[in-house]
Motif scaffolding. Sequence first.
Motif, PDB file in Angstrom:
ATOM      1  N   LYS A 250       4.639   2.492  -6.628  1.00 28.48           N
ATOM      2  CA  LYS A 250       5.615   2.517  -5.538  1.00 28.48           C
ATOM      3  C   LYS A 250       4.930   2.422  -4.181  1.00 28.48           C
ATOM      4  O   LYS A 250       5.502   1.920  -3.222  1.00 28.48           O
ATOM      5  N   GLY A 251       3.690   2.920  -4.116  1.00 28.92           N
ATOM      6  CA  GLY A 251       2.956   2.883  -2.865  1.00 28.92           C
ATOM      7  C   GLY A 251       2.074   1.657  -2.714  1.00 28.92           C
ATOM      8  O   GLY A 251       1.270   1.576  -1.776  1.00 28.92           O
ATOM      9  N   ALA A 252       2.218   0.703  -3.633  1.00 28.02           N
ATOM     10  CA  ALA A 252       1.392  -0.503  -3.572  1.00 28.02           C
ATOM     11  C   ALA A 252       1.699  -1.301  -2.316  1.00 28.02           C
ATOM     12  O   ALA A 252       2.795  -1.240  -1.760  1.00 28.02           O
ATOM     13  N   ASP A 253       0.716  -2.062  -1.892  1.00 25.35           N
ATOM     14  CA  ASP A 253       0.861  -2.902  -0.713  1.00 25.35           C
ATOM     15  C   ASP A 253       1.973  -3.915  -0.944  1.00 25.35           C
ATOM     16  O   ASP A 253       1.918  -4.724  -1.867  1.00 25.35           O
ATOM     17  N   LYS A 254       3.022  -3.866  -0.116  1.00 26.58           N
ATOM     18  CA  LYS A 254       4.174  -4.753  -0.300  1.00 26.58           C
ATOM     19  C   LYS A 254       3.826  -6.220  -0.044  1.00 26.58           C
ATOM     20  O   LYS A 254       4.522  -7.122  -0.510  1.00 26.58           O
ATOM     21  N   ASP A 255       2.761  -6.462   0.689  1.00 25.61           N
ATOM     22  CA  ASP A 255       2.327  -7.827   0.977  1.00 25.61           C
ATOM     23  C   ASP A 255       1.120  -8.213   0.124  1.00 25.61           C
ATOM     24  O   ASP A 255       0.317  -9.054   0.526  1.00 25.61           O
ATOM     25  N   ALA A 256       1.004  -7.590  -1.062  1.00 20.34           N
ATOM     26  CA  ALA A 256      -0.197  -7.785  -1.880  1.00 20.34           C
ATOM     27  C   ALA A 256      -0.449  -9.251  -2.215  1.00 20.34           C
ATOM     28  O   ALA A 256      -1.574  -9.744  -2.087  1.00 20.34           O
ATOM     29  N   VAL A 257       0.587  -9.975  -2.640  1.00 22.30           N
ATOM     30  CA  VAL A 257       0.384 -11.371  -3.039  1.00 22.30           C
ATOM     31  C   VAL A 257      -0.098 -12.203  -1.864  1.00 22.30           C
ATOM     32  O   VAL A 257      -1.062 -12.978  -1.978  1.00 22.30           O
ATOM     33  N   THR A 258       0.549 -12.033  -0.707  1.00 22.52           N
ATOM     34  CA  THR A 258       0.130 -12.780   0.482  1.00 22.52           C
ATOM     35  C   THR A 258      -1.291 -12.426   0.887  1.00 22.52           C
ATOM     36  O   THR A 258      -2.115 -13.306   1.173  1.00 22.52           O
ATOM     37  N   LYS A 259      -1.603 -11.131   0.895  1.00 24.13           N
ATOM     38  CA  LYS A 259      -2.940 -10.700   1.308  1.00 24.13           C
ATOM     39  C   LYS A 259      -4.013 -11.189   0.342  1.00 24.13           C
ATOM     40  O   LYS A 259      -5.101 -11.607   0.766  1.00 24.13           O
ATOM     41  N   VAL A 260      -3.711 -11.140  -0.945  1.00 20.66           N
ATOM     42  CA  VAL A 260      -4.703 -11.571  -1.928  1.00 20.66           C
ATOM     43  C   VAL A 260      -4.940 -13.072  -1.835  1.00 20.66           C
ATOM     44  O   VAL A 260      -6.085 -13.541  -1.861  1.00 20.66           O
ATOM     45  N   THR A 261      -3.866 -13.854  -1.725  1.00 18.11           N
ATOM     46  CA  THR A 261      -4.044 -15.307  -1.666  1.00 18.11           C
ATOM     47  C   THR A 261      -4.738 -15.725  -0.372  1.00 18.11           C
ATOM     48  O   THR A 261      -5.582 -16.631  -0.385  1.00 18.11           O
TER      49      THR A 261
END
Length: 278
Positions: free
Chosen positions: A217-228
């Motif tokens: 629940k506390g994961a980075d909401k922009d994880a996909v964008t940040k990782v790519t």
Amino acid sequence: MSKTLLITGCSSGFGKAAAHLFAKRGWNVVATMRHPEAGKELAELPNVLVNRLDVQDHASIVASIAEGIGRFGGIDAIVNNAGFGVYNIFEAVPLEKMREQFDVNVFGPMEVIRAILPHFREKKAGMIVNISSGMGIFGLPTGSPYNASKFALEGFSEAIQYELAAVGVTVKIVEPGAVPATNFPARSAAETGFSPVPEDYAAFCKATADLFSGFIKGADKDAVTKVTETIFTAVTDGTDQLRYLPTDDIKPLVTARWKKGETEYMAMMRNTFMPKGI
């Protein structure tokens, strides 16, 4: 001429998003996946070739690389993104599932790298980016199969970067945190129904599951964008930086792993991940 990138595991998640990002920024992309029919959206882009690559099938790796070179005249970089996670009490994970975890997450990238290296050596240049995880840095309960595979991938990557630098090839590692916005959690959840977990672990598993639910629940909401975006930076920044940490959620654990002494670090982790009263 535009440069060309080959990415594994492009049917969804980071692979699919990275394929779109690189294509949008003018790269040719060889978007590979086990089932190419899942890549119809990518195949509509003029500078994207969708083909079959299963990291557990050596022939498909060789054929995919050859097809990419034939289409675009060469390959400049590869991203080993394909992977999945097995999560359970170690005692409940069958040996064959442990082997599959390593086949996909460790031996798969090794085979892709082995297959591309003659091409890179001929060019005297090349970029390899391996997608690891925060769990390639710190161990977590019920994550031993995935932890072991990512620790292995990290050690392998760190070792080969010395020898490949001698032939003009750069190796990098990207280490995401929790990724609820991809299908990785769903695939991982489907992999947990193995042998029955001994009753002795029941309370521990319940407490651990509740703890991890809070982390998701506390994961980075922009994880996909940040990782790519981080993958793009790793491929294009022209440095020899080895590790990239794209998401904020795991940075406190990573900082503790690298900066605290072993005794202090383990005390902190046990206090966090060993449920009280069990």
